[in-house]
Design a protein around this motif. Structure first.
Motif, PDB file in Angstrom:
ATOM      1  N   LEU A  96       0.541  -1.045  -0.192  1.00 26.66           N
ATOM      2  CA  LEU A  96      -0.061  -0.324   0.409  1.00 26.66           C
ATOM      3  C   LEU A  96       1.231   1.162  -0.147  1.00 26.66           C
ATOM      4  N   GLN A  97       1.847   1.156   0.762  1.00 24.12           N
ATOM      5  CA  GLN A  97       2.779   2.233   0.998  1.00 24.12           C
ATOM      6  C   GLN A  97       3.993   2.660  -0.621  1.00 24.12           C
ATOM      7  N   ALA A  98       4.086   1.561  -1.232  1.00 21.57           N
ATOM      8  CA  ALA A  98       4.373   1.430  -2.890  1.00 21.57           C
ATOM      9  C   ALA A  98       3.527   2.293  -3.574  1.00 21.57           C
ATOM     10  N   MET A  99       2.158   1.795  -3.579  1.00 23.62           N
ATOM     11  CA  MET A  99       1.425   1.920  -3.703  1.00 23.62           C
ATOM     12  C   MET A  99       1.045   3.874  -4.115  1.00 23.62           C
ATOM     13  N   VAL A 100       0.913   4.282  -3.166  1.00 18.86           N
ATOM     14  CA  VAL A 100       1.496   5.706  -2.809  1.00 18.86           C
ATOM     15  C   VAL A 100       2.237   6.556  -3.763  1.00 18.86           C
ATOM     16  N   ALA A 101       3.517   5.759  -3.023  1.00 21.99           N
ATOM     17  CA  ALA A 101       4.407   6.750  -3.087  1.00 21.99           C
ATOM     18  C   ALA A 101       4.800   6.376  -5.514  1.00 21.99           C
ATOM     19  N   GLN A 102       4.659   5.492  -5.708  1.00 13.50           N
ATOM     20  CA  GLN A 102       4.285   4.873  -7.357  1.00 13.50           C
ATOM     21  C   GLN A 102       3.040   5.945  -7.955  1.00 13.50           C
ATOM     22  N   VAL A 132      -2.274   9.112  -6.963  1.00 16.06           N
ATOM     23  CA  VAL A 132      -2.766   8.426  -4.640  1.00 16.06           C
ATOM     24  C   VAL A 132      -1.758   9.070  -3.911  1.00 16.06           C
ATOM     25  N   ALA A 133      -0.230   9.460  -4.589  1.00 15.62           N
ATOM     26  CA  ALA A 133       0.266  10.498  -4.030  1.00 15.62           C
ATOM     27  C   ALA A 133      -0.689  11.725  -3.552  1.00 15.62           C
ATOM     28  N   ALA A 134      -0.927  12.074  -4.372  1.00 18.36           N
ATOM     29  CA  ALA A 134      -1.267  14.257  -4.648  1.00 18.36           C
ATOM     30  C   ALA A 134      -2.928  13.400  -3.410  1.00 18.36           C
ATOM     31  N   LEU A 135      -3.605  12.364  -3.422  1.00 19.68           N
ATOM     32  CA  LEU A 135      -4.671  12.260  -2.486  1.00 19.68           C
ATOM     33  C   LEU A 135      -3.232  12.141  -0.729  1.00 19.68           C
ATOM     34  N   ALA A 136      -2.579  11.463  -0.723  1.00 24.47           N
ATOM     35  CA  ALA A 136      -1.436  11.653   0.524  1.00 24.47           C
ATOM     36  C   ALA A 136      -0.819  12.851   0.651  1.00 24.47           C
ATOM     37  N   ARG A 137      -0.986  14.143  -0.137  1.00 27.64           N
ATOM     38  CA  ARG A 137      -0.745  15.146   0.545  1.00 27.64           C
ATOM     39  C   ARG A 137      -1.635  15.837   1.313  1.00 27.64           C
TER      40      ARG A 137
END
Length: 304
Positions: free
Chosen positions: A253-259, A263-268
């Motif tokens: 899941l963390q790799a999905m957020v990073a890549q 999803v990276a934009a959501l996590a910010r």
């Protein structure tokens, strides 16, 4: 002899000083779809005896409002889950505490047997949050956890969250109102399919519905603003495998957020976290058991 329920007025379900538990149980089953006797006791009155709940449930079954299904576990053959009958669902549909909630009751033994494992795991995931709220003096009732909440995400597709949780942290005179989408993973799907759920939450975050008949796009703001003042944090609860395997799924899941850029934009903008259900039950939902999917040390879900 079983009494006919077709002529029982809904007013009989109103709370009374002598039997309010009957109403609470019916309301809880209407909202949470299904629960065991022990789960209902933990959810509604943890200080009461199991015998009290069994007595009320058996009376409700005798009058045709609830029924039960055995759990698919040979080692727990005497344990079963309760659900509303069609008559019980009819009588509870207009209760004030359920107003505006999606009506998805389980009203047959066949439907109950198909949904038992996942539904009970979602209820199980709720109980540590409820226990924490009681212990810490926060605001969170059984009615602040709504299962199976559906949202449009475009292209005629919908995201169905396992639950939406409302929780108010109280620290002296300071009140902090929190909301969370909760996804429960029993390791029945691949790690990749689980990670794709994050893409769906990212799509919901960015999705803007266009008014019908407009030739030119007109921004009306994100669709989620219709229901939430702030986009809820996303909490993934994992169970059904060894701690090592569940740890690997959290890493995926963390790799999905990073890549993944969406999803990276959501996590910010939105807190994202994952935890193992057994850790939540052992240390409490507010314990430092949540892994931030954007990276960092484990922490309480309220600090993601």
């Amino acid at each position: 002899m079983t009494r006919s329920t077709s002529r029982v007025p809904a007013v009989e379900l109103a709370p009374s000083p002598t039997e309010p538990l009957r109403l609470q149980i019916l309301s809880a089953l209407a909202l949470h779809r299904m629960a065991t006797t022990g789960q209902l006791r933990q959810m509604l009155r943890p200080d009461s005896s199991r015998q009290l709940f069994s007595r009320v449930l058996n009376k409700l079954r005798a009058t045709g409002f609830v029924d039960l299904t055995p759990l698919p576990d040979s080692q727990r053959s005497r344990t079963h889950a309760w659900y509303l009958t069609a008559e019980g669902a009819r009588l509870t549909r207009d209760l004030p505490v359920l107003r505006g909630r999606p009506p998805y009751p389980i009203t047959s033994s066949t439907a109950a047997s198909l949904k038992t494992a996942h539904t009970l795991t979602v209820v199980r995931s709720h109980l540590p949050f409820a226990a924490d709220a009681r212990r810490l003096g926060h605001e969170h009732s059984p009615w602040d956890w709504t299962p199976e909440v559906s949202h449009p995400i475009g292209e005629s597709e919908r995201l169905v969250a396992d639950a939406v949780m409302r929780y108010t942290v109280i620290n002296g005179e300071h009140r902090r109102m929190l909301r969370a989408f909760v996804e429960v993973d029993r390791t029945t799907m691949s790690s990749e399919r689980l990670a794709v759920k994050l893409i769906e939450y990212a799509r919901l975050y960015h999705y803007e519905a266009q008014p019908v008949g407009r030739r030119r796009p007109v921004s009306t703001g994100p669709t989620w603003l219709r229901w939430y003042p702030v986009y809820p944090r996303v909490l993934l609860v994992l169970t059904g495998a060894s701690p090592a395997r569940l740890g690997d799924r959290i890493s995926d899941l963390q790799a999905m957020v990073a890549q993944h850029p969406l999803v990276a934009a959501l996590a910010r903008e939105v807190p994202l976290g994952a935890a193992i259900l057994e850790d939540i039950e052992e240390q409490g939902a507010s314990g430092p058991v949540w892994s931030p999917l954007a990276g960092g040390e484990s922490r309480p879900w309220t600090s993601l």
